[in-house]
Design an enzyme around this catalytic site. Structure first.
Site, short mmCIF file in Angstrom:
data_model
loop_
_atom_site.label_atom_id
_atom_site.label_comp_id
_atom_site.label_asym_id
_atom_site.label_seq_id
_atom_site.Cartn_x
_atom_site.Cartn_y
_atom_site.Cartn_z
N ASP A 244 7.90 3.16 -3.42
CA ASP A 244 7.71 4.03 -4.58
C ASP A 244 6.31 4.61 -4.67
O ASP A 244 6.00 5.33 -5.60
CB ASP A 244 8.07 3.29 -5.88
CG ASP A 244 7.17 2.09 -6.13
OD1 ASP A 244 6.18 1.92 -5.40
OD2 ASP A 244 7.47 1.30 -7.04
N ASP B 242 11.67 -0.72 0.38
CA ASP B 242 11.37 -1.54 -0.78
C ASP B 242 12.58 -1.53 -1.72
O ASP B 242 13.37 -0.58 -1.72
CB ASP B 242 10.15 -0.97 -1.50
CG ASP B 242 9.86 -1.71 -2.78
OD1 ASP B 242 9.68 -2.94 -2.73
OD2 ASP B 242 9.83 -1.06 -3.85
N ASP C 196 3.49 -0.21 -3.24
CA ASP C 196 3.75 -0.28 -1.81
C ASP C 196 2.71 0.49 -0.99
O ASP C 196 2.91 0.69 0.22
CB ASP C 196 5.14 0.29 -1.49
CG ASP C 196 6.24 -0.53 -2.15
OD1 ASP C 196 6.23 -1.76 -1.99
OD2 ASP C 196 7.09 0.07 -2.83
#
Length: 785
Positions: free
Chosen positions: A671, A459, A675
């Site tokens: 994180d 991410d 996510d």
């Protein structure tokens, strides 16, 4: 007392710590789980808040605290050199089940924390925790109660009696030799008998039973010297194994010592030294140079450099000043800090890490679970095969004495000891190594899965970047002075709570600008803000704030586009003479400048990607919901070539499935908050998160210090762990096969079989322990200026 009667009494005792804990839970059905930390003399209780209050939960465990306090001074585990009581080895290896008042309870032990929980916990029960320190009854702890003391002592006595028996036999003193061998059997077989009996009571078979049966068989066929030799080598091997495995447990146990017992609390009456358990959120503590920080909190006053290496793995002390977060267990190296407590002691990052490490040690890898199931069937097969050899070979013309001796040798050499111990020794060492570097594997299974990952999806926001917007550019337009633009920004944006606004206000105040009063402030979601200042309407926002209302000059659009291509978010600052909200009269609007902010790329992001490529990772991709230009800019800075932008959370799952079809198992790094679906769907979920509850609980692996270079470290460590595990399994299997063949083809004597068997067991343990010192060659610790 007769030694045999005393031995029977010791074997029959069942009032263990786990029994007392289960009995306490049976008396109060709302208790769900109890953890007893031997090293810190603390008890943590999880209870159903719908059924009892915290005060009732504390009252229900008071008798248990008293009982455990009685046991502390004489418990074998109090010996700093290690050692366990008679029951603990079986609980640690196989777990334990108990039944009280019709309910079933499970016990697990990892070498320092004994946990007892309900086999069937209440579904969806709201759980809370309380932590209580056990107050020990003051009396000296005798060293002789420790198994760590007696096991090597009895091993030495076994060897002494074995030598004495051999000398007596040489000089024809048969009675003296018999007595010496009998004492050698008692000394060498004492702990093996206790362990075998404990597992038999749980309807299990283990290698201890096989060794004891083989030693007894050697005595039956008139070879007591060989039986005593077997017991000596087996006892010596267990002593060395326990010592070696204690090293890996100590590596994890070192985390326990990080939490200080006392803290200096600041009150209206002055300084007050109190136990850390009494600290509550909102209170203030004082930490002097050289002291460990006792709690998670925020610096209220002072500045210092804090050594966070025990928690996050950072090698260089981190500068801390007012408003910055600090963690329990870290070391204040220079200045005096006044800290506001943010979490009770049981919920600090350190305590959450310890619970995760405990859970990781309890969670077994797929290989280990398979081997433990295999061990039971295999042990039965070995016993059955030995019986078949003892009874079948005489039918083929063998002498019974020789056939029985071969059967006893088979019992020893075919035992799966090295196979069974190889997996926990290897994975426990890997977990301990990772924990020291700020990497939390939630058990052995994530290590296995991460080793097989062929693609990594990362991410952007909060992972490759810091997740904190900072000012980057201010481009004046139409000759407007920068000072005028900054004053407009600080006056208007100081009333906004948007992260973009806060980043600009922070920069403006750092340059010495202070907000002045404005009127009619209005936030326009998704577009920007506006307010009335000195008779002018000030507008700050993105292009959508102006499009459709007034034409935006091409020169202004080009500035915005140029900033966006650099991965920055641009905001236009404009002033209108009209006080109305309609901007259709473009002649009254003047663009003053364009301000830009960006989410700063982590310093460790590019090195981490480079190290992953050095490991031969076939695919490294970026997944983000941000716009394509911003994503491409970050990818260029970090060295990532494959970019997926403008993704919704469910679309990230589609990308993961696509990568899995193209490359194989995929790891997702995020994180731990937005996510979470992708982390759960990936083969391995890796969460960033220094102190983030969701990050520590969602993923299979957590990078505590938010250091991305720990990601390639974790990949390299998992691959090395599986390589070592394969080495151990192949070696242990080969040794068993060779020794079994030699038993029937080369008349392998029992002592040599024991040497081969125990030697292979010790070698796989030592090979696994090498992971404690693992450090990949590419490892480059980030330094701070």
């Amino acid at each position: 007392m007769n030694p045999i009667r005393w031995l029977r009494k010791r074997i029959a005792e069942s009032d263990s710590c786990s029994d007392e804990m289960a009995r306490t839970m049976a008396q109060q059905p709302a208790l769900q789980r109890i953890r007893y930390d031997y090293t810190r003399d603390t008890v943590e209780v999880e209870y159903d808040t719908r059924r009892i209050s915290a005060a009732e939960a504390q009252q229900s465990i008071e008798p248990l605290l008293q009982e455990l306090g009685e046991r502390i001074p004489t418990c074998a585990l109090r010996d700093p050199k290690g050692g366990v009581c008679e029951e603990c080895p079986s609980v640690q290896q196989h777990g334990k089940q108990m039944r009280f008042n019709g309910s079933l309870y499970r016990a697990q032990f990892d070498g320092q924390v004994l946990m007892v929980e309900r086999a069937e916990p209440a579904p969806d029960a709201p759980i809370d925790r309380i932590l209580r320190r056990v107050k020990a009854i003051e009396r000296p702890a005798p060293l002789w109660r420790s198994r760590a003391f007696w096991e090597p002592m009895l091993t030495g006595l076994n060897l002494l009696m074995l030598v004495l028996g051999g000398i007596a036999n040489y000089f024809g003193a048969t009675h003296l030799a018999t007595m010496a061998y009998a004492l050698a059997y008692l000394a060498g077989g004492y702990f093996g008998t206790l362990d075998a009996w404990q597992t038999l009571r749980e309807r299990r078979l283990d290698v201890n039973l096989l060794m004891i049966l083989a030693a007894i068989g050697a005595a039956i066929v008139g070879e007591p010297a060989e039986g005593a030799t077997l017991l000596f080598l087996f006892s010596l091997s267990n002593t060395l194994q326990n010592f070696a495995l204690m090293r890996s447990r100590r590596a994890v146990r070192a985390l326990m010592a990080l939490q200080p017992d006392l803290a200096t609390r600041l009150t209206e009456q002055g300084e007050q030294v109190v136990p850390v358990e009494e600290l509550q959120p909102g209170e203030r503590v004082l930490v002097r140079p050289g002291e460990r920080i006792p709690t998670d909190g925020v610096v209220l006053r002072g500045e210092s450099h804090v050594d966070q290496s025990p928690i996050t793995g950072e090698s260089v002390p981190v500068h801390k000043t007012v408003g910055m977060q600090v963690f329990a267990g870290t070391i204040n190296t220079s200045g005096v800090l006044e800290i506001e407590v943010s979490h009770p002691v049981g919920e600090t990052l350190l305590q959450r890490i310890l619970r995760l490490v405990e859970a990781a040690q309890e969670q077994k890898a797929r290989t280990q679970r398979w081997l433990e199931r295999f061990e039971q069937r295999y042990a039965l097969a070995v016993i059955g095969g030995s019986a078949l050899v003892a009874l079948g070979l005489p039918l083929l013309g063998w002498a019974f004495h020789e056939a029985f001796y071969r059967a006893m040798t088979l019992l020893v050499v075919a035992s799966p000891c090295a196979l069974v111990i190889s997996t926990p020794a290897t994975l426990l060492s890997a977990i301990a190594n990772a924990a020291r570097h700020g990497i939390l594997f939630k058990g052995g299974e994530p290590i296995e899965r991460l080793a097989g990952v062929r693609a990594i999806a990362i991410d952007k926001t909060g992972t490759l970047t810091e997740g904190k917007l900072v000012f980057t550019d201010l481009v004046p337009l139409d000759g407007t002075p920068e000072t005028a633009i900054w004053q407009c920004i600080v006056d208007v944006e100081s009333l906004s709570e948007h992260p973009l606004a806060q980043a600009l206000v922070k920069e403006a105040q750092a340059r010495g600008f202070q907000p002045q009063p404005v009127e009619g402030f209005e936030a326009l979601p998704g577009r920007g803000v506006r307010a009335l200042r000195d008779g002018q309407q000030i507008l700050i926002g993105n292009l959508r704030l102006f499009e459709g209302e007034v034409p935006v000059p091409d020169a202004v659009r080009q500035v915005v586009q140029s900033l966006r291509e650099q991965g920055k978010t641009a905001m236009l600052v404009a002033a209108a003479s009209s006080e109305g909200s309609n901007l259709a009269d473009g002649s009254s609007l003047r663009f003053l400048g364009v301000a830009a902010v960006a989410d700063r790329v982590r310093l460790t992001a590019a090195p981490a990607v480079q190290q992953l490529k050095a490991l031969g990772m076939p695919c490294i991709a970026m997944l983000t919901g941000d716009a394509e230009p911003i994503a491409r800019a970050v990818a260029q800075q970090t060295g990532i070539e494959r970019v997926y932008a403008d993704l919704l959370p469910d679309e990230k799952l589609d990308v993961l499935r696509q990568l899995a079809q193209e490359y194989g198992p995929v790891a997702m790094v995020g994180d731990g908050v937005n996510d979470a679906p992708a982390l759960a769907a990936a083969e391995v979920g890796v969460a960033m998160g220094a102190g983030t509850d969701v990050a520590l609980e969602t993923a299979d692996v957590a990078l505590v210090g938010n250091d991305l270079t720990n990601l390639p470290y974790a990949v390299a460590l998992s691959r090395r762990a599986m390589q070592v595990l394969r080495q151990n399994l192949i070696f242990a299997t080969a040794v068993i096969a060779v020794l079994v063949i030699l038993t029937f083809t080369a008349d392998l004597r029992l002592p040599l079989g024991v040497v081969g068997h125990e030697g292979s067991t010790l070698l796989v343990v030592l090979n696994g322990l090498r992971l404690l010192a693992f450090d990949p060659p590419f490892r480059q610790r980030r330094t701070r200026p």
